[in-house]
Design a protein around this motif. Sequence first.
Motif, PDB file in Angstrom:
ATOM      1  N   ASP A   1       0.845  -1.191   0.000  1.00 51.01           N
ATOM      2  CA  ASP A   1       0.000   0.000   0.000  1.00 51.01           C
ATOM      3  C   ASP A   1       0.879   1.239   0.000  1.00 51.01           C
ATOM      4  OD1 ASP A   1      -2.399  -1.529   0.279  1.00 51.01           O
ATOM      5  OD2 ASP A   1      -1.830  -1.860   2.373  1.00 51.01           O
ATOM      6  N   ARG A   2       1.893   1.191   0.883  1.00 52.90           N
ATOM      7  CA  ARG A   2       2.837   2.306   0.942  1.00 52.90           C
ATOM      8  C   ARG A   2       4.236   1.734   0.843  1.00 52.90           C
ATOM      9  NH1 ARG A   2       3.145   5.726   5.595  1.00 52.90           N
ATOM     10  NH2 ARG A   2       2.565   3.871   6.766  1.00 52.90           N
ATOM     11  N   VAL A   3       5.181   2.609   0.535  1.00 50.53           N
ATOM     12  CA  VAL A   3       6.546   2.123   0.427  1.00 50.53           C
ATOM     13  C   VAL A   3       7.503   3.116   1.071  1.00 50.53           C
ATOM     14  CG1 VAL A   3       6.705   3.049  -1.919  1.00 50.53           C
ATOM     15  CG2 VAL A   3       8.350   1.342  -1.189  1.00 50.53           C
ATOM     16  N   ALA A   4       8.511   2.572   1.774  1.00 48.74           N
ATOM     17  CA  ALA A   4       9.560   3.411   2.356  1.00 48.74           C
ATOM     18  C   ALA A   4      10.874   3.046   1.679  1.00 48.74           C
ATOM     19  CB  ALA A   4       9.660   3.175   3.865  1.00 48.74           C
ATOM     20  N   VAL A   5      11.596   4.058   1.262  1.00 49.04           N
ATOM     21  CA  VAL A   5      12.858   3.819   0.560  1.00 49.04           C
ATOM     22  C   VAL A   5      14.011   4.116   1.509  1.00 49.04           C
ATOM     23  CG1 VAL A   5      14.277   4.442  -1.425  1.00 49.04           C
ATOM     24  CG2 VAL A   5      11.774   4.499  -1.604  1.00 49.04           C
ATOM     25  N   MET A   6      14.885   3.130   1.700  1.00 51.54           N
ATOM     26  CA  MET A   6      16.013   3.332   2.615  1.00 51.54           C
ATOM     27  C   MET A   6      17.305   3.527   1.837  1.00 51.54           C
ATOM     28  SD  MET A   6      15.622   0.880   5.941  1.00 51.54           S
ATOM     29  CE  MET A   6      16.836   1.734   6.946  1.00 51.54           C
ATOM     30  N   TYR A   7      18.126   4.412   2.363  1.00 50.34           N
ATOM     31  CA  TYR A   7      19.459   4.610   1.791  1.00 50.34           C
ATOM     32  C   TYR A   7      20.423   4.876   2.941  1.00 50.34           C
ATOM     33  CZ  TYR A   7      23.274   6.305  -1.101  1.00 50.34           C
ATOM     34  OH  TYR A   7      24.491   6.457  -1.711  1.00 50.34           O
ATOM     35  N   ALA A   8      21.462   4.064   3.035  1.00 49.35           N
ATOM     36  CA  ALA A   8      22.485   4.235   4.077  1.00 49.35           C
ATOM     37  C   ALA A   8      21.876   4.410   5.470  1.00 49.35           C
ATOM     38  CB  ALA A   8      23.400   5.405   3.740  1.00 49.35           C
ATOM     39  N   GLY A   9      20.906   3.573   5.787  1.00 54.86           N
ATOM     40  CA  GLY A   9      20.353   3.576   7.139  1.00 54.86           C
ATOM     41  C   GLY A   9      19.247   4.591   7.374  1.00 54.86           C
ATOM     42  N   ARG A  10      18.929   5.390   6.349  1.00 54.83           N
ATOM     43  CA  ARG A  10      17.875   6.407   6.545  1.00 54.83           C
ATOM     44  C   ARG A  10      16.726   6.158   5.587  1.00 54.83           C
ATOM     45  NH1 ARG A  10      22.240  11.388   6.543  1.00 54.83           N
ATOM     46  NH2 ARG A  10      23.660  10.328   7.958  1.00 54.83           N
ATOM     47  N   ILE A  11      15.554   6.610   5.996  1.00 57.55           N
ATOM     48  CA  ILE A  11      14.433   6.566   5.059  1.00 57.55           C
ATOM     49  C   ILE A  11      14.450   7.883   4.296  1.00 57.55           C
ATOM     50  CG2 ILE A  11      11.931   6.584   4.827  1.00 57.55           C
ATOM     51  CD1 ILE A  11      11.731   4.628   7.064  1.00 57.55           C
ATOM     52  N   VAL A  12      14.635   7.793   2.977  1.00 59.04           N
ATOM     53  CA  VAL A  12      14.736   9.032   2.204  1.00 59.04           C
ATOM     54  C   VAL A  12      13.384   9.456   1.650  1.00 59.04           C
ATOM     55  CG1 VAL A  12      17.176   8.760   1.632  1.00 59.04           C
ATOM     56  CG2 VAL A  12      15.435   7.773   0.120  1.00 59.04           C
ATOM     57  N   GLU A  13      12.512   8.472   1.450  1.00 63.01           N
ATOM     58  CA  GLU A  13      11.196   8.832   0.935  1.00 63.01           C
ATOM     59  C   GLU A  13      10.204   7.779   1.394  1.00 63.01           C
ATOM     60  OE1 GLU A  13      10.979   9.716  -3.200  1.00 63.01           O
ATOM     61  OE2 GLU A  13       8.826  10.064  -3.159  1.00 63.01           O
ATOM     62  N   ILE A  14       9.024   8.231   1.741  1.00 61.77           N
ATOM     63  CA  ILE A  14       7.972   7.286   2.109  1.00 61.77           C
ATOM     64  C   ILE A  14       6.664   7.843   1.597  1.00 61.77           C
ATOM     65  CG2 ILE A  14       7.707   8.321   4.404  1.00 61.77           C
ATOM     66  CD1 ILE A  14       7.069   5.505   5.451  1.00 61.77           C
ATOM     67  N   GLY A  15       5.818   6.975   1.073  1.00 58.05           N
ATOM     68  CA  GLY A  15       4.551   7.471   0.555  1.00 58.05           C
ATOM     69  C   GLY A  15       3.740   6.345  -0.053  1.00 58.05           C
ATOM     70  N   PRO A  16       2.554   6.665  -0.547  1.00 53.77           N
ATOM     71  CA  PRO A  16       1.713   5.655  -1.189  1.00 53.77           C
ATOM     72  C   PRO A  16       2.475   5.033  -2.356  1.00 53.77           C
ATOM     73  CG  PRO A  16       0.477   7.674  -0.847  1.00 53.77           C
ATOM     74  CD  PRO A  16       1.898   7.987  -0.520  1.00 53.77           C
ATOM     75  N   VAL A  17       2.272   3.738  -2.561  1.00 53.67           N
ATOM     76  CA  VAL A  17       3.117   3.027  -3.503  1.00 53.67           C
ATOM     77  C   VAL A  17       2.998   3.603  -4.911  1.00 53.67           C
ATOM     78  CG1 VAL A  17       1.508   1.186  -4.128  1.00 53.67           C
ATOM     79  CG2 VAL A  17       3.949   0.716  -4.017  1.00 53.67           C
ATOM     80  N   ARG A  18       1.792   3.988  -5.295  1.00 54.85           N
ATOM     81  CA  ARG A  18       1.586   4.523  -6.634  1.00 54.85           C
ATOM     82  C   ARG A  18       2.419   5.796  -6.842  1.00 54.85           C
ATOM     83  NH1 ARG A  18      -3.240   3.643 -10.037  1.00 54.85           N
ATOM     84  NH2 ARG A  18      -3.815   2.194  -8.403  1.00 54.85           N
TER      85      ARG A  18
END
Lengths: 335, 327
Positions: free
Chosen positions: A227-244
């Motif tokens: 439903d939603r997705v969180a993008v991780m980079y080097a231990g941090r979440i850089v973006e999170i939001g609805p998957v679409r």
Amino acid sequence: MTETSEALLEVRDLVVEFPTRRGILRAVDQISFSLMPGEVLGLVGESGAGKSLTGTALIGLLEPPGRIASGTVRLKGQQINGLPPEELRKIRGRRIGMVFQDPLTSLNPLYRVGEQLIETIRTHLPLSEAEARQRAVDLLMEVGIPAAERRLDSYPHEFSGGMRQRVVIALALAAEPELVIADEPTTALDVSVQAQIIAVLKRLCREKNTAVILITHDMGVIAETADRVAVMYAGRIVEIGPVRDVIKSPRHPYTKGLMGSIPDPEAEAERLIQIPGSMPRLTHIPKGCAFNPRCGFANDQCRTERPPVRAVGKGSVACFLDEAQLTALSLEARR
Amino acid sequence: MLAFVLRRLFQAILVMLVVALVSFSLFRFVGDPISVMVGQEATQEDRERMRQELGLDQPFPVQFAAYVGRIVQGEFGISYRVGRPVIDLILERLPATLELAFCAAIFALVFGVGFGVFTALRRARFSSKAIMTFSLIGVSLPTFLIGIGLIYLFSVELKWLPSFGRGQVTDLGFWTTGFLTLSGLKSMVLPAITLGLFQMTLIMRLVRSEMLEVLRTDYIKFARARGLSDRAVHFGHALKNTLIPVITIMGIKLGSLVAFAIITETVFQWPGVGFLFIASVQSVDIPLMATYLLLVALFFVTINLIVDMLYFIVDPRLKSGVALARH
Ligand SMILES: Nc1ncnc2c1ncn2[C@@H]1O[C@H](COP(=O)(O)OP(=O)(O)O)[C@@H](O)[C@H]1O
Ligand code: SF4
Ligand SMILES: [Mg+2]
């Protein structure tokens, strides 16, 4: 704080550290997200981004010297990090289930599948041996194992990889947890069975209204499942939001590059990540925005200060670019 | 399963034949058996006639075959030194050695596995580190020194336990046992510890390292993730997986106790076959030495066979012919 009371899981500023001889390594750096009951959250990022550690930290299974250095994990409003080990144990399997990457190594080779199921069921639920056995049969049927009754007496090595992962899912769901954390549940499997396993997981969790944190680096799976997705980079979440939104119009420069790695059914060959360079090792995380050496938009501020997480659209992004610039990026990605 | 058993059995027989060859060679190459058997005044003709009667003029393979034939029928020859059948002498002494080896094995197993598990689970504890350090001493000190040390402490200084012999034994007709009297049991303590200490430390280190390895596996992590109690994880899931690879090595180690008993029996003047063997070496009693050799080999081979079967029974993967992968 109405949201807090509704959310199933609420993670605030979680930090996971490893004290080493050469200083403290931060593998997970102040990540925050929340999850509604029954919601599927995809957790994506390159290998080494800290996805697995996030999962293990949530269920309190970090291996020392790894530890949660700060931040909170709340389950239905109750803080669960820092609970006494015995209290945490009762949450594991009962309220939060876990599925690991490799079904070949997740099951104890010396015990029959039925024994492992019944043991798990009886650890969490007040059932008799016979009732637990019946429940085990039901579970195996639910995950699509034929001749479940008979297969109860088989050893793990008598199952194929895909079937074993079904057993693992049955084990994770044995006590009907409110949340399942699935850490790359299909990565180790044959491509031909990957979709089936995801389908089983998806169907069962929807039926039982179980929330899922689906860790993967397969954007295709996320697109279909989350439903939603969180993008991780080097231990941090850089973006999170609805998957679409995140897939169709990624705002963060890193996400934008990452989306290039989704296999496009139209294109003949898979497009690969177009970002130059690679993710830094924990010992060499750059100052400021961890992505700045690879980012085409980096400015001086990016090299000195850490970008704050800002709400953009229905999600949030950790980047210094202003909303107009981010939107321009997302539009460009859409083309 | 049957093919596996037959293959192992065949290997065992092969090993026994090789050992028989060695023990047979003792007769041929350590002194001349004829001159041992006949008196000084026997003539050359007497000797030749005797040589023929005993078949000693036959080619080597024929003689060896005859030797194996005699062994199979239980004829091991007459002791040069005592003049009685070797097998009788050994059977008289065997209970003492077997009881000693048994107690040493139990001691080594119980404490080896116990300490191994403890030090693996409580790695950071001071007591674990103390046990590990102490075990180094156990590995590095020679058996006789440990024996003498124990005698000094518990027999000479504290006067708690006897320093030699089996104490009072009970004759059951076919077996003499020290288990039925207090003095027999007390006499057992020091020799059993002396004999078992080395194996105990080996088993302990083996169990510890294997257990640490198992505790790092995915299925242990998954067992924890399922919310199983520490007890179930440690003693249900981890221990069983730890013990499987350890069984083979433990079996071999425990089998060697019978052979190692020689030193312990000498230190404690324990009336077992090891003690008898030392006496037979001093008087070049070839039939006894050869038979002892066969006996020890038989022990090794039998225990190995049993261990292999056990392995088979415990590990379900072997039954279906799947190669034993580590994880
Ligand atoms: N025990 C450990 N000690 C030090 N660093 C570790 C340890 N375990 C994992 N890490 C580091 O933490 C980072 C994140 O690991 P992980 O969560 O497994 O990444 P992934 O996103 O691929 O699942 C990696 O850089 C890894 O090297
Ligand atoms: S903060 Fe700067 S360096 Fe980081 S992603 Fe945004 S623009 Fe690039
Ligand atoms: Mg991972």
